[in-house]
Design a protein around this motif. Structure first.
Motif, PDB file in Angstrom:
ATOM      1  N   PRO A 243       0.831  -1.515  -0.143  1.00 28.03           N
ATOM      2  CA  PRO A 243      -0.179   0.109   0.208  1.00 28.03           C
ATOM      3  C   PRO A 243       1.243   1.500  -0.446  1.00 28.03           C
ATOM      4  N   MET A 244       2.222   0.893  -0.063  1.00 27.23           N
ATOM      5  CA  MET A 244       3.080   2.470   0.195  1.00 27.23           C
ATOM      6  C   MET A 244       2.902   3.101  -1.249  1.00 27.23           C
ATOM      7  N   SER A 245       2.522   1.971  -2.106  1.00 28.27           N
ATOM      8  CA  SER A 245       2.838   2.495  -3.651  1.00 28.27           C
ATOM      9  C   SER A 245       1.852   3.768  -3.720  1.00 28.27           C
ATOM     10  N   LEU A 246       1.022   3.414  -3.446  1.00 25.92           N
ATOM     11  CA  LEU A 246      -0.794   4.244  -3.855  1.00 25.92           C
ATOM     12  C   LEU A 246       0.034   5.751  -3.796  1.00 25.92           C
ATOM     13  N   MET A 247       0.986   5.833  -3.428  1.00 30.28           N
ATOM     14  CA  MET A 247       1.798   7.044  -3.208  1.00 30.28           C
ATOM     15  C   MET A 247       2.394   7.976  -3.948  1.00 30.28           C
ATOM     16  N   ILE A 248       2.637   6.510  -5.078  1.00 27.44           N
ATOM     17  CA  ILE A 248       3.335   6.514  -6.195  1.00 27.44           C
ATOM     18  C   ILE A 248       2.669   7.958  -7.192  1.00 27.44           C
ATOM     19  N   PRO A 249       1.051   7.619  -7.604  1.00 28.92           N
ATOM     20  CA  PRO A 249       0.105   8.346  -8.421  1.00 28.92           C
ATOM     21  C   PRO A 249       0.425   9.906  -8.136  1.00 28.92           C
ATOM     22  N   VAL A 250       0.913  10.489  -6.689  1.00 34.46           N
ATOM     23  CA  VAL A 250       0.127  11.643  -6.218  1.00 34.46           C
ATOM     24  C   VAL A 250       1.700  12.297  -6.714  1.00 34.46           C
ATOM     25  N   VAL A 251       3.069  11.478  -6.637  1.00 38.90           N
ATOM     26  CA  VAL A 251       4.129  12.003  -7.370  1.00 38.90           C
ATOM     27  C   VAL A 251       4.163  12.432  -8.653  1.00 38.90           C
ATOM     28  N   GLY A 252       3.969  11.245  -9.177  1.00 35.19           N
ATOM     29  CA  GLY A 252       3.375  10.669 -11.429  1.00 35.19           C
ATOM     30  C   GLY A 252       2.419  11.634 -11.380  1.00 35.19           C
ATOM     31  N   LEU A 253       1.284  12.545 -10.508  1.00 34.06           N
ATOM     32  CA  LEU A 253       0.403  13.187 -11.043  1.00 34.06           C
ATOM     33  C   LEU A 253       1.396  14.752 -11.245  1.00 34.06           C
ATOM     34  N   LEU A 254       1.892  15.372 -10.025  1.00 30.20           N
ATOM     35  CA  LEU A 254       2.615  16.678 -10.026  1.00 30.20           C
ATOM     36  C   LEU A 254       3.270  16.392 -10.873  1.00 30.20           C
ATOM     37  N   SER A 255       3.957  14.987 -11.027  1.00 31.47           N
ATOM     38  CA  SER A 255       5.049  15.275 -12.169  1.00 31.47           C
ATOM     39  C   SER A 255       5.220  15.377 -13.669  1.00 31.47           C
ATOM     40  N   ALA A 256       4.208  15.260 -13.961  1.00 30.39           N
ATOM     41  CA  ALA A 256       3.742  14.818 -15.301  1.00 30.39           C
ATOM     42  C   ALA A 256       2.819  16.352 -15.415  1.00 30.39           C
ATOM     43  N   GLU A 257       1.818  16.824 -14.631  1.00 28.99           N
ATOM     44  CA  GLU A 257       1.879  18.157 -14.320  1.00 28.99           C
ATOM     45  C   GLU A 257       2.829  19.298 -14.931  1.00 28.99           C
ATOM     46  N   LEU A 258       4.112  19.318 -13.749  1.00 29.22           N
ATOM     47  CA  LEU A 258       4.917  20.181 -14.596  1.00 29.22           C
ATOM     48  C   LEU A 258       5.641  19.965 -14.509  1.00 29.22           C
ATOM     49  N   VAL A 259       6.679  19.221 -15.990  1.00 32.13           N
ATOM     50  CA  VAL A 259       7.334  18.909 -17.123  1.00 32.13           C
ATOM     51  C   VAL A 259       6.261  18.414 -17.760  1.00 32.13           C
ATOM     52  N   LEU A 260       5.298  17.355 -18.129  1.00 30.10           N
ATOM     53  CA  LEU A 260       4.681  17.466 -19.349  1.00 30.10           C
ATOM     54  C   LEU A 260       3.751  18.316 -19.460  1.00 30.10           C
ATOM     55  N   HIS A 261       2.939  19.532 -18.672  1.00 29.98           N
ATOM     56  CA  HIS A 261       2.016  20.106 -18.678  1.00 29.98           C
ATOM     57  C   HIS A 261       0.446  19.226 -18.953  1.00 29.98           C
ATOM     58  N   GLU A 262       0.302  18.113 -17.897  1.00 29.58           N
ATOM     59  CA  GLU A 262      -0.562  17.554 -17.915  1.00 29.58           C
ATOM     60  C   GLU A 262      -1.959  17.282 -16.849  1.00 29.58           C
ATOM     61  N   LYS A 263      -3.158  18.348 -17.026  1.00 28.65           N
ATOM     62  CA  LYS A 263      -3.567  19.482 -16.549  1.00 28.65           C
ATOM     63  C   LYS A 263      -4.121  18.440 -15.202  1.00 28.65           C
ATOM     64  N   LEU A 264      -4.190  19.059 -14.000  1.00 29.64           N
ATOM     65  CA  LEU A 264      -4.352  18.132 -12.742  1.00 29.64           C
ATOM     66  C   LEU A 264      -4.909  18.849 -11.619  1.00 29.64           C
ATOM     67  N   SER A 265      -6.614  18.767 -11.833  1.00 26.09           N
ATOM     68  CA  SER A 265      -7.582  19.557 -10.890  1.00 26.09           C
ATOM     69  C   SER A 265      -8.139  19.447  -9.675  1.00 26.09           C
ATOM     70  N   LEU A 266      -8.346  20.194  -9.606  1.00 29.09           N
ATOM     71  CA  LEU A 266      -9.149  19.945  -8.252  1.00 29.09           C
ATOM     72  C   LEU A 266      -9.730  19.369  -7.293  1.00 29.09           C
ATOM     73  N   VAL A 267      -9.882  17.860  -8.156  1.00 31.82           N
ATOM     74  CA  VAL A 267     -11.095  17.211  -7.839  1.00 31.82           C
ATOM     75  C   VAL A 267      -9.574  15.938  -8.296  1.00 31.82           C
ATOM     76  N   GLN A 268      -9.056  15.931  -8.532  1.00 38.26           N
ATOM     77  CA  GLN A 268      -7.197  15.663  -7.874  1.00 38.26           C
ATOM     78  C   GLN A 268      -6.901  15.878  -7.440  1.00 38.26           C
ATOM     79  N   TRP A 269      -6.575  16.569  -7.106  1.00 41.10           N
ATOM     80  CA  TRP A 269      -5.869  16.800  -5.661  1.00 41.10           C
ATOM     81  C   TRP A 269      -7.056  16.510  -4.504  1.00 41.10           C
ATOM     82  N   LEU A 270      -7.682  16.401  -4.307  1.00 44.54           N
ATOM     83  CA  LEU A 270      -9.433  16.183  -3.397  1.00 44.54           C
ATOM     84  C   LEU A 270      -8.516  14.742  -3.832  1.00 44.54           C
TER      85      LEU A 270
END
Length: 312
Positions: A243-270
């Protein structure tokens, strides 16, 4: 779990969370199956000339190479090349935690603790919220989504192989020798599905981006990430580690938004916050249960005195 093991798990989360952005760069430079062959060729060679083979049955070594190495990354690289967003791929792949716990319960008879079940349920809600908040303007190809689930299942199977290998196995040896087996299947699959022209073109037009992506995948994600992950699995129950790996998408989504400009919505933050809450339950749930058990009032030893006792 000792503090140093929690810190090791967080480092793995960071390395594997950034991994999805690197994969996106990699599949833009190479056909996905050829990228897999290059990755594991760099892991295996020339290291196998200096590192002895791990002292485990050959079948376990083969299963490790075919599940965690070939199966997981053949499916994942192909999915991202087919249009699976890197951030969402980091999310869907974490269903491996559920596959791992289920397989461990069926094959290893591991007990799934209540707080781990609650933690995974909370995290699953968070993952669902993240998926619901995905940008509808960027549709996810259904087949690419299915391939990502296949990658998650392969990862879960690989986790069980590591667990069966036991805590005494040398993880550097396992990683190095396990990487030998997927190289040839990757090359054959690339030749069959991607063709010699695509392979030759990418290899004769190398860029620093391509070289850097292969090096990151081979050394940072493979050697460092899987070494630490394997040690954690070898010393702790699957239901605690995965279950520790469940934090990986948090890093993945943030890095994708910053580097690849994949939009992270408010709902995704929640949804990401809910995932972190699930992780906290998994980390501290067992400790809280033990503390509560330690503070439970002791039952008094009530003794009924008989006539003989009264005479003493």
């Amino acid at each position: 779990m000792p503090l140093r093991h929690w810190l090791a798990a967080l480092l793995v989360v960071l390395l594997w969370g950034l991994n999805f952005v690197v994969i996106k760069f990699g599949v833009d430079e190479f056909p996905p199956l050829l990228l897999g062959a290059l990755r594991f060729a760099m892991v295996a060679f020339p290291a196998i000339l200096f590192i002895p083979r791990p002292v485990i049955p050959l079948r376990l070594l083969l299963l490790f190479g075919l599940t965690l190495c070939f199966g997981q990354f053949a499916f994942l690289f192909s999915a991202i090349a087919m249009g699976m967003p890197a951030g969402l791929a980091s999310l869907v792949l974490q269903s491996q935690a559920f596959f791992s716990v289920l397989i461990a319960a069926l094959l290893l008879n591991e007990k799934v603790r209540l707080h781990s079940i609650i933690a995974m349920a909370v995290a699953a809600i968070g993952l669902a919220v993240i998926e619901m908040g995905a940008d509808s303007a960027q549709p996810v190809p259904l087949f690419a989504f299915f391939l990502t689930l296949c990658a998650a299942f392969s990862w879960g199977c690989g986790n069980i192989v590591i667990k069966k290998a036991g805590p005494a196995v040398n993880m550097f040896s396992l990683l190095t020798w396990g990487a030998v087996f997927p190289v040839f299947p990757f090359l054959l699959a690339s030749l069959w599905f991607e063709g010699p022209q695509a392979m030759t073109h990418s290899l004769t037009n190398l860029s620093w981006t391509g070289v850097g992506s292969v090096m990151y995948l081979a050394y940072a994600a493979s050697f460092v990430g899987y070494y630490l992950w394997g040690r954690l699995l070898a010393h702790h129950p699957v239901s605690l580690v995965t279950p520790m790996s469940l934090m990986i998408p948090v890093v993945g989504l943030l890095s994708a938004e910053l580097v690849l400009h994949e939009k992270l919505s408010l709902v995704q933050w929640l949804g990401s916050a809910v995932v972190v809450m699930g992780l906290a339950i998994n980390i501290f749930g067992g400790k809280l249960s033990r503390v509560r058990a330690g503070k439970a009032p002791q039952k008094k030893d009530i003794r009924v005195r008989t006539a003989t006792d009264k005479g003493r």
